[in-house]
Design a protein around this motif. Structure first.
Motif, PDB file in Angstrom:
ATOM      1  N   GLU B  30       0.894  -1.407   0.244  1.00 30.79           N
ATOM      2  CA  GLU B  30      -0.425  -0.133   0.061  1.00 30.79           C
ATOM      3  C   GLU B  30       0.834   1.488  -0.285  1.00 30.79           C
ATOM      4  OE1 GLU B  30      -2.610   1.150   3.383  1.00 30.79           O
ATOM      5  OE2 GLU B  30      -1.091   0.850   4.682  1.00 30.79           O
ATOM      6  N   LEU B  32       0.996   4.462   1.983  1.00 35.92           N
ATOM      7  CA  LEU B  32       0.110   4.937   2.898  1.00 35.92           C
ATOM      8  C   LEU B  32       0.712   6.659   3.024  1.00 35.92           C
ATOM      9  CD1 LEU B  32      -0.663   4.987   5.348  1.00 35.92           C
ATOM     10  CD2 LEU B  32       1.098   4.439   7.089  1.00 35.92           C
ATOM     11  N   ASP B 202      -3.026   5.125  -0.888  1.00 37.12           N
ATOM     12  CA  ASP B 202      -4.409   4.070  -0.579  1.00 37.12           C
ATOM     13  C   ASP B 202      -5.348   4.149   1.476  1.00 37.12           C
ATOM     14  OD1 ASP B 202      -3.715   2.787  -2.772  1.00 37.12           O
ATOM     15  OD2 ASP B 202      -2.263   1.513  -1.619  1.00 37.12           O
ATOM     16  N   ARG B 203      -3.764   4.706   1.893  1.00 40.28           N
ATOM     17  CA  ARG B 203      -4.519   4.930   3.070  1.00 40.28           C
ATOM     18  C   ARG B 203      -4.137   6.715   3.628  1.00 40.28           C
ATOM     19  NH1 ARG B 203      -4.469   1.344   7.424  1.00 40.28           N
ATOM     20  NH2 ARG B 203      -2.947   0.816   6.731  1.00 40.28           N
ATOM     21  N   LEU B 215      -6.558   7.796  11.104  1.00 34.66           N
ATOM     22  CA  LEU B 215      -6.139   7.003   9.944  1.00 34.66           C
ATOM     23  C   LEU B 215      -6.969   6.345   8.788  1.00 34.66           C
ATOM     24  CD1 LEU B 215      -3.530   5.514   8.860  1.00 34.66           C
ATOM     25  CD2 LEU B 215      -3.802   3.879  10.600  1.00 34.66           C
ATOM     26  N   GLY B 216      -7.320   6.898   8.041  1.00 31.02           N
ATOM     27  CA  GLY B 216      -8.008   5.798   7.218  1.00 31.02           C
ATOM     28  C   GLY B 216      -8.595   6.078   5.002  1.00 31.02           C
ATOM     29  N   THR B 217      -8.892   5.624   4.693  1.00 31.73           N
ATOM     30  CA  THR B 217      -8.832   5.704   3.312  1.00 31.73           C
ATOM     31  C   THR B 217      -9.072   7.124   2.754  1.00 31.73           C
ATOM     32  OG1 THR B 217     -11.546   5.409   3.267  1.00 31.73           O
ATOM     33  CG2 THR B 217      -9.783   3.686   2.847  1.00 31.73           C
ATOM     34  N   ASP B 220     -12.273   8.295   3.720  1.00 29.60           N
ATOM     35  CA  ASP B 220     -12.890   8.365   5.327  1.00 29.60           C
ATOM     36  C   ASP B 220     -12.280   9.838   5.520  1.00 29.60           C
ATOM     37  OD1 ASP B 220     -13.869   5.616   5.646  1.00 29.60           O
ATOM     38  OD2 ASP B 220     -12.442   4.623   6.214  1.00 29.60           O
TER      39      ASP B 220
END
Lengths: 347, 336
Positions: B30, B32, B202-203, B215-217, B220
């Motif tokens: 991912e 981040l 991605d996040r 912390l999130g997408t 989000d």
């Protein structure tokens, strides 16, 4: 024996100028150069000022409407735009001429038989060179070549030592923020004291070894180290040292490898400049050498001193020319190394 | 598998705590993003993962292996800097091959892999040039190629596009985002530009003052900010004060229906796009900024609270205009 001359070298040369034949020749040449400078200097400045005012008048009177309408695109009419380039070129040419003419004159003179007039005459003879170098029947002293070689070797030794010591110091000063950093910075520049001072300090501290080749190398290194530290430091400060280092480390280079394959090559220009300066200055360092060195082989600065004070002009010219040749050769050699060396990629 | 876990990392410089008890995992493959204002600890976090900072407390794990005290050169992380930090004493190809050289990969293999990456990043034509002679965008591609050449466990990007112009930035982030996804690289993307993070990652981890705020997408974090800081930092938000009683929100000048869970005095966040033109509320234009496809308006609501909203670029507004507005109750997020 050299003791009597050395300290009052300049004043002695001055007093001697009127008396000896050689001295007077030297004065002629010196004044010649100075007059040249004045002659070229003064009219040049005058012309500049004249043109300057002329153009000003023209610009103001001729195109007032234009300049008020469009102040940005009308830059071509301003005095600085019109004269900037010629003035800069003029100053550069003048400076180069003033600096180069005496050297060229000296060099040319060293091959002349006589130098009694304004210009040397009776070309070409190698007798002054041979005399100065102590070759053939002319030598007042034994062959000077071993002494010159010795000088080149100790100046090189001082320079190499300076690279080994100065580069890490410059690196530490640029890279790390440590307690007492300012003190170290000051200490690194402190050796910029006159050679006499360091010479005395050296002799008092190391009475046995002070005058040896090693003593000279260490002394030259110490005396000239500020030039190395300062040039290399400015080189380091002009790059993103921390990021470069971190890039190399993250790519797998250990710290010593990073330092040698990335950091040092990036400071190449500064190190090279430092080498040229420290070498040249060490090769001609008189005061320190005079203070600590005794006997053979005769270091370069002693050789120059012997051939300049109390010697005919043409002989001095030959000695100075030899010095210039060696310095030019050394600089060219260093630059050659600089351009070819330091390659990091092994493929 | 290649993931990175930070276990209650704390980094203090004297009394100054840069990172405070941070738990964070970068999952395998991912990207981040870490966003936050300057001084929030995002660069310290990145440097801790790279090994240039030793945490005061806590552990750094690569695939569950503790690397807290492993020196940077043995961590196998790729670093990309805002300032590129390319080696100007080497050619572009030598730059890319540097990491392989350090790993004693044979010369022809190094060259092959470097050329492959240069091709992939569309800079093969510059292989024999010095990095200094390239444009900023091209240099950053070299930086990325150099970092990817070692097939890093994790790729750390520190504001890689901050120095580039807006158009190039947009193009490059699409391209690089796709490339990193294709290569399935695990990456940490540090930026102060939340829009860039939303586009690339991605996040997203929002950091403030050494703490993890959320912390999130990207969706989000944008749609459901946990608190006023996140609401304000990620995108633009109008934070309003009100009172909730029985699921109804009283903003003072209006009451909105919605199934609000909270009750009592609250602060709520409303995105500019959720304040519509045309509605029951009367607002006065305080400032109108024409941006081409839209006009950004700052308008004062009846009680004097100002809100930011967006209007179609076709209509023109001037200061003092009275406009009708409506707040979309379903899109209101209680942040405190």
């Amino acid at each position: 024996m050299q003791n009597e001359h050395s300290i009052t070298m300049t004043s002695k040369t001055d007093t001697e100028t009127g008396r000896t034949e050689a001295g007077s020749t030297r004065t002629t040449s010196n004044t010649g150069a100075e007059t040249n400078t004045d002659e070229t200097g003064t009219p040049d400045t005058e012309t500049d000022t004249n043109t300057d005012t002329n153009t000003n008048a023209r610009a103001d009177g001729g195109t007032p409407a234009n300049s008020t309408d469009d102040p940005w695109t009308d830059a071509g009419g301003s005095p600085s735009a019109l004269l900037g380039r010629p003035v800069v070129v003029g100053v550069v040419v003048l400076t180069v001429a003033v600096l180069v003419v005496p050297i060229v004159m000296t060099f040319v003179s060293s091959f002349a038989r006589t130098a009694t007039g304004a210009l040397p005459s009776g070309f070409v003879t190698l007798s002054h060179w041979r005399h100065v170098l102590g070759l053939g029947d002319y030598g007042v002293r034994a062959n000077a070549v071993p002494g010159l070689t010795f000088s080149i070797a100790i100046a090189t030794g001082g320079m190499v030592l300076n690279v080994l010591v100065g580069v890490p110091i410059a690196y530490a000063l640029s890279r790390y923020d440590f307690y007492a950093r300012d003190w170290v910075n000051t200490l690194a520049i402190l050796p910029l004291v006159p050679g006499v001072v360091l010479g005395i300090a050296f002799l008092r501290t190391y009475p046995e070894r002070g005058g040896s080749a090693l003593g000279l190398i260490v002394g030259y290194c110490l005396l000239k180290s500020p030039y190395m530290v300062l040039t290399v430091q400015s080189s380091f400060q002009s790059m993103d040292l921390e990021r470069l280092e971190e890039s190399a480390r993250s790519l797998g280079a250990s710290w010593p490898r990073t330092f040698l394959t990335v950091i040092v090559p990036h400071a190449k220009q500064g190190i090279l400049a430092g080498c040229v300066i420290t070498w040249t200055l060490a090769a001609a360092e008189f005061n320190f050498t005079y203070m600590v060195h005794t006997g053979d082989p005769e270091p370069f600065s002693m050789f120059l001193f012997r051939n300049i004070s109390n010697a005919p002009y043409l002989q001095s010219a030959a000695a100075i020319s030899i010095y210039f040749c060696i310095v030019v050769a050394a600089i060219l050699f260093l630059q050659l190394i600089g351009n070819r060396g330091f390659t990091t990629a092994r493929n | 598998m290649s993931d990175v876990t930070l276990e209650s990392i704390t980094k203090a410089y004297g009394d100054d705590t840069a990172v405070d008890d941070l738990d964070l995992t970068i999952r395998d493959g991912e990207i981040l993003g870490i966003v936050g204002p300057s001084g929030c600890g995002k660069t310290t976090t990145l440097r801790t993962i790279a090994g240039f900072e030793t945490p005061t407390a806590g552990r750094v794990l690569f695939d569950g292996r503790d690397v807290t005290h492993v020196p940077p050169e043995r961590r196998n992380v790729g670093l990309v800097f805002q300032s590129y930090a390319l080696f100007d004493t080497m050619t572009v190809r030598e730059n890319v091959a540097f990491g392989l050289e350090m790993r004693d990969v044979p010369a022809d293999e190094r060259r092959r892999r470097a050329d492959e990456l240069l091709e992939l990043l569309d800079i093969a034509e510059f292989a024999d040039r010095r990095p200094r002679t390239l444009s900023g965008g091209q240099q950053q591609r070299v930086g990325l190629a150099r970092a990817l050449a070692i097939e890093p466990h994790v790729l750390l990007l520190d504001e890689p596009m901050t120095g580039l112009d807006a158009k190039l930035k947009t193009r490059l982030r699409t391209e690089i985002g796709a490339l990193l996804a294709d290569l399935e690289v695990t990456a940490l993307y540090v930026t102060h530009d939340q829009e860039e993070a939303m586009a690339m990652c991605d996040r997203i981890a929002v950091l403030n003052d050494g703490h993890l705020e959320q912390l999130g997408t990207p969706a989000d974090v944008y749609r459901r900010p946990d608190n006023a800081f996140v609401a304000n930092f990620v995108g633009t938000s109008n934070v309003l004060e009100g009172t909730i009683t029985d699921g109804r929100l009283d903003l003072g000048f209006t009451e909105l229906d919605g199934s609000f869970d909270a009750s009592g005095d609250v602060r709520v966040a409303v995105r500019p796009e959720n304040v519509a033109i045309g509605g029951p509320l009367e607002a006065t234009v305080r400032q109108a900024t024409y941006l081409g496809e839209r006009t950004e308006l700052v308008a004062a609501l009846p009680d004097g609270t100002t809100v930011t909203l967006r209007a179609n670029g076709d209509a023109s507004y001037t200061r003092g205009d009275s406009i009708p507005v409506a707040i979309d109750a379903d899109r209101i997020r209680v942040v405190e």
